[in-house]
Design a protein around this motif. Sequence first.
Motif, PDB file in Angstrom:
ATOM      1  N   ARG A 414      34.623  40.768  37.179  1.00  0.00           N
ATOM      2  CA  ARG A 414      35.695  41.498  37.424  1.00  0.00           C
ATOM      3  C   ARG A 414      36.309  41.358  38.849  1.00  0.00           C
ATOM      4  O   ARG A 414      37.552  41.052  38.811  1.00  0.00           O
ATOM      5  CB  ARG A 414      35.673  42.565  36.936  1.00  0.00           C
ATOM      6  CG  ARG A 414      35.386  42.887  35.262  1.00  0.00           C
ATOM      7  CD  ARG A 414      35.309  44.124  34.815  1.00  0.00           C
ATOM      8  NE  ARG A 414      35.440  44.274  33.293  1.00  0.00           N
ATOM      9  CZ  ARG A 414      35.556  45.264  32.640  1.00  0.00           C
ATOM     10  NH1 ARG A 414      35.486  46.314  32.967  1.00  0.00           N
ATOM     11  NH2 ARG A 414      35.586  45.131  31.021  1.00  0.00           N
ATOM     12  N   GLU A 415      35.427  41.866  39.705  1.00  0.00           N
ATOM     13  CA  GLU A 415      36.052  41.589  41.157  1.00  0.00           C
ATOM     14  C   GLU A 415      36.416  40.127  41.495  1.00  0.00           C
ATOM     15  O   GLU A 415      37.474  39.763  41.962  1.00  0.00           O
ATOM     16  CB  GLU A 415      34.897  41.899  42.094  1.00  0.00           C
ATOM     17  CG  GLU A 415      35.488  41.981  43.642  1.00  0.00           C
ATOM     18  CD  GLU A 415      34.529  42.748  44.298  1.00  0.00           C
ATOM     19  OE1 GLU A 415      34.821  42.879  45.720  1.00  0.00           O
ATOM     20  OE2 GLU A 415      33.173  43.226  43.955  1.00  0.00           O
ATOM     21  N   ALA A 416      35.621  39.104  40.954  1.00  0.00           N
ATOM     22  CA  ALA A 416      35.945  37.681  41.081  1.00  0.00           C
ATOM     23  C   ALA A 416      37.297  37.402  40.430  1.00  0.00           C
ATOM     24  O   ALA A 416      37.948  36.595  41.076  1.00  0.00           O
ATOM     25  CB  ALA A 416      34.818  36.826  40.539  1.00  0.00           C
ATOM     26  N   SER A 417      37.579  37.955  39.399  1.00  0.00           N
ATOM     27  CA  SER A 417      38.728  37.523  38.605  1.00  0.00           C
ATOM     28  C   SER A 417      39.994  38.176  39.495  1.00  0.00           C
ATOM     29  O   SER A 417      41.051  37.550  39.842  1.00  0.00           O
ATOM     30  CB  SER A 417      38.818  38.560  37.259  1.00  0.00           C
ATOM     31  OG  SER A 417      40.049  38.294  36.722  1.00  0.00           O
ATOM     32  N   ALA A 444      31.264  32.451  48.024  1.00  0.00           N
ATOM     33  CA  ALA A 444      29.954  32.639  48.507  1.00  0.00           C
ATOM     34  C   ALA A 444      29.130  33.634  47.518  1.00  0.00           C
ATOM     35  O   ALA A 444      27.996  33.415  47.103  1.00  0.00           O
ATOM     36  CB  ALA A 444      29.897  33.257  49.772  1.00  0.00           C
ATOM     37  N   ASP A 445      29.696  34.549  46.976  1.00  0.00           N
ATOM     38  CA  ASP A 445      29.156  35.429  46.014  1.00  0.00           C
ATOM     39  C   ASP A 445      28.888  34.632  44.982  1.00  0.00           C
ATOM     40  O   ASP A 445      27.530  34.793  44.378  1.00  0.00           O
ATOM     41  CB  ASP A 445      30.537  36.508  45.846  1.00  0.00           C
ATOM     42  CG  ASP A 445      29.625  37.403  44.781  1.00  0.00           C
ATOM     43  OD1 ASP A 445      28.905  38.209  45.098  1.00  0.00           O
ATOM     44  OD2 ASP A 445      30.152  37.690  43.542  1.00  0.00           O
ATOM     45  N   GLN A 454      32.083  31.070  38.135  1.00  0.00           N
ATOM     46  CA  GLN A 454      32.923  31.581  39.210  1.00  0.00           C
ATOM     47  C   GLN A 454      33.072  30.470  40.056  1.00  0.00           C
ATOM     48  O   GLN A 454      33.938  30.468  40.889  1.00  0.00           O
ATOM     49  CB  GLN A 454      32.291  32.783  39.460  1.00  0.00           C
ATOM     50  CG  GLN A 454      32.403  34.107  38.734  1.00  0.00           C
ATOM     51  CD  GLN A 454      31.881  35.192  39.162  1.00  0.00           C
ATOM     52  OE1 GLN A 454      31.581  35.365  40.321  1.00  0.00           O
ATOM     53  NE2 GLN A 454      31.510  36.178  38.134  1.00  0.00           N
ATOM     54  N   VAL A 455      31.809  29.691  40.515  1.00  0.00           N
ATOM     55  CA  VAL A 455      31.825  28.596  41.383  1.00  0.00           C
ATOM     56  C   VAL A 455      33.149  27.795  41.074  1.00  0.00           C
ATOM     57  O   VAL A 455      33.986  27.316  41.898  1.00  0.00           O
ATOM     58  CB  VAL A 455      30.555  27.921  41.515  1.00  0.00           C
ATOM     59  CG1 VAL A 455      30.634  26.737  42.468  1.00  0.00           C
ATOM     60  CG2 VAL A 455      29.551  28.583  41.934  1.00  0.00           C
ATOM     61  N   ALA A 456      33.189  27.136  39.662  1.00  0.00           N
ATOM     62  CA  ALA A 456      34.059  26.367  39.314  1.00  0.00           C
ATOM     63  C   ALA A 456      35.607  27.114  39.578  1.00  0.00           C
ATOM     64  O   ALA A 456      36.675  26.265  39.908  1.00  0.00           O
ATOM     65  CB  ALA A 456      34.005  26.154  37.882  1.00  0.00           C
ATOM     66  N   SER A 457      35.643  28.198  39.231  1.00  0.00           N
ATOM     67  CA  SER A 457      37.011  28.867  39.279  1.00  0.00           C
ATOM     68  C   SER A 457      37.436  28.783  40.821  1.00  0.00           C
ATOM     69  O   SER A 457      38.602  28.760  41.085  1.00  0.00           O
ATOM     70  CB  SER A 457      36.827  30.392  38.838  1.00  0.00           C
ATOM     71  OG  SER A 457      38.201  31.180  39.191  1.00  0.00           O
ATOM     72  N   ALA A 458      36.431  29.202  41.751  1.00  0.00           N
ATOM     73  CA  ALA A 458      36.892  29.186  43.065  1.00  0.00           C
ATOM     74  C   ALA A 458      37.324  27.850  43.667  1.00  0.00           C
ATOM     75  O   ALA A 458      38.310  27.589  44.584  1.00  0.00           O
ATOM     76  CB  ALA A 458      35.799  29.543  44.059  1.00  0.00           C
TER      77      ALA A 458
END
Length: 614
Positions: A414-417, A444-445, A454-458
């Motif tokens: 959720r924080e990543a979003s 990094a997270d 999340q790596v892909a989203s970044a």
Amino acid sequence: MVLRGVGGVGKTALALFWLAKISASHPDGQLFAELTLPTGKPVPAEDVLGRFLRALGVAKEAIPTSLAERTTLYRSLTAKARLAVLLDNVASAAQAKVLIPASPGSVVVATSRRQLLGLVATGAVPVRVDPLPKAGGLRLLASYTGQARVDAEPENAALLTRMCGGLPLALCVVAALVTARPRRSLGWLVERLRDEHRRLDVLSVEEDYSVRATFDLAYEDLADESKTAYRAIGLSPGALVVPELLATGLSADVEDAAEALESLVDAGLVEEFDEGWYRAHSLVHVHAKALATQHNGDATAVLRRIVDWYVATIREVSHTLMPARPVQPWSSEVSVELPPRLAGAAEALDWLERVHGDVVQVIRTSLDQGWHEPAYLLAHALQPLFVLNKQFMAAIEVCELGKRAAAVSDQPGREASMRKHLARLFIEIGQYESAEREIRATLADAVERQIPAQVASAHKSLGLLHQTRGAHDVAVADFRTALELLPGTARPWTRALLLLSLGTNEVDAGNAQDATEHIEAAREIFREQPDEYNIARADRELGRARLALGSPAEAENLMRKALAVFERHKAHHEVARTHRALADWARHGGDQVVAQRHVDRAAEILGGPGLAPS
């Protein structure tokens, strides 16, 4: 005429001012009556008639005793007179009717918090008296304090006007407090009023000049059910109220809630500004909230039901706006009364734009209460609104709040979003360093926690950052990396968005052939959803690719099809982008006039200068 409005709005002052202006056309006299006692009790109509008859020259001993006889005598005496009559604070239409002169040449002004439908039904003209706008409020303040004091502190003067909600009674109290302390700044009073809990205390200097007493009088006149509804409105963080919201807060039927709202409208405490939409004056809201917190009841439970209504409703309306977008899980999933079903995306967009400001207040209230999940869910559910209306600063505010809420949850995604949304908003407004900071923190997270999605989203966010900077080859590399890292369990919709971004940049990098393959793959996934909005985005980008490959007729057809969808969705920025694409199409065909027409239309939509296509 019936002048109606919230207590303290200046109905009597307006009536006196207007009657003074027309006094010459009513030479037979002026009559005035206060029809409500300070206790809130109505003045008997026969008492007022007795005073009117004496004012018209009837000897005391000749005045009849009964109401019927006094009414008959009054009508006889006024049959040919041209009178101006002010009936102030009328309690009911029946009370006022017997005080209306019989002659058609007379004029009567009745003031009331109530609607007095019985008078309107017999020909009276209703006139709503609203609070003063900012300029009027400043003029009223300056008329007491002197223009120099207002000019010396323009920001504080504007703040005082806003804190009073333009209510003349409150502004007059503020002006009196400032005038009585000539060595104090306006900023001193702003600080005293900043605390909402003390605001009514400061604005209630004496019983006959008290904002609280004015509202107390209207409140005490309510039935018990209406009092309960009034207090619930005070607990709602937002300014707008619909029957479904109030019904959820009260755990009542929508019909009962609607009836309670109508009673509050009749009492002059709430106004219906659009069909089915209500709001209370800002100071009335403060008054209602104070009563709710003082009342021995379940104020926290009512507030939580109101917050839950917002969460359920905003999620539902957001889903109507973008049905293919993932819906975040909600641990509560409470059942609430939703507003009438919205017919489509355009209606959903209008609804969200109307309530957006209130939703921000609900998010802040949820954070204050420690209810982090509702705060996050509301911030997430508002994102489709910002995708379409491009209100970037408002979106950043909401995402910052959503990030605060997500930071204390046990769901790192959720924080990543929220960081992802923030990064892309910073890209939109040109704050590239802030965008990269959010992306790098997310990356990094995600690497540390070993979360491939999340790596892909970044990497996708990095691609969008490079795209905005014009580095399309680098952007293509990041989008390819994102696709490679995207887990096989990812939603097809997520993969389609990546493919579309990749294809868009391949067009700009000069690789239209690969772009066509990737955009067509994205479009097929969007069709399976179905996702009309993103299908249109794919059509436009495919049109750009076709144009680059030498198929202008097919390009035009795709672009115009996309344009029709964006116009139907009221996606103004996408409409503008599509006009720019059509400008490139026209330029490709050598028609500079049509190209400039599309450029000008895009500039008109975005409010900027029209630049020639390049």
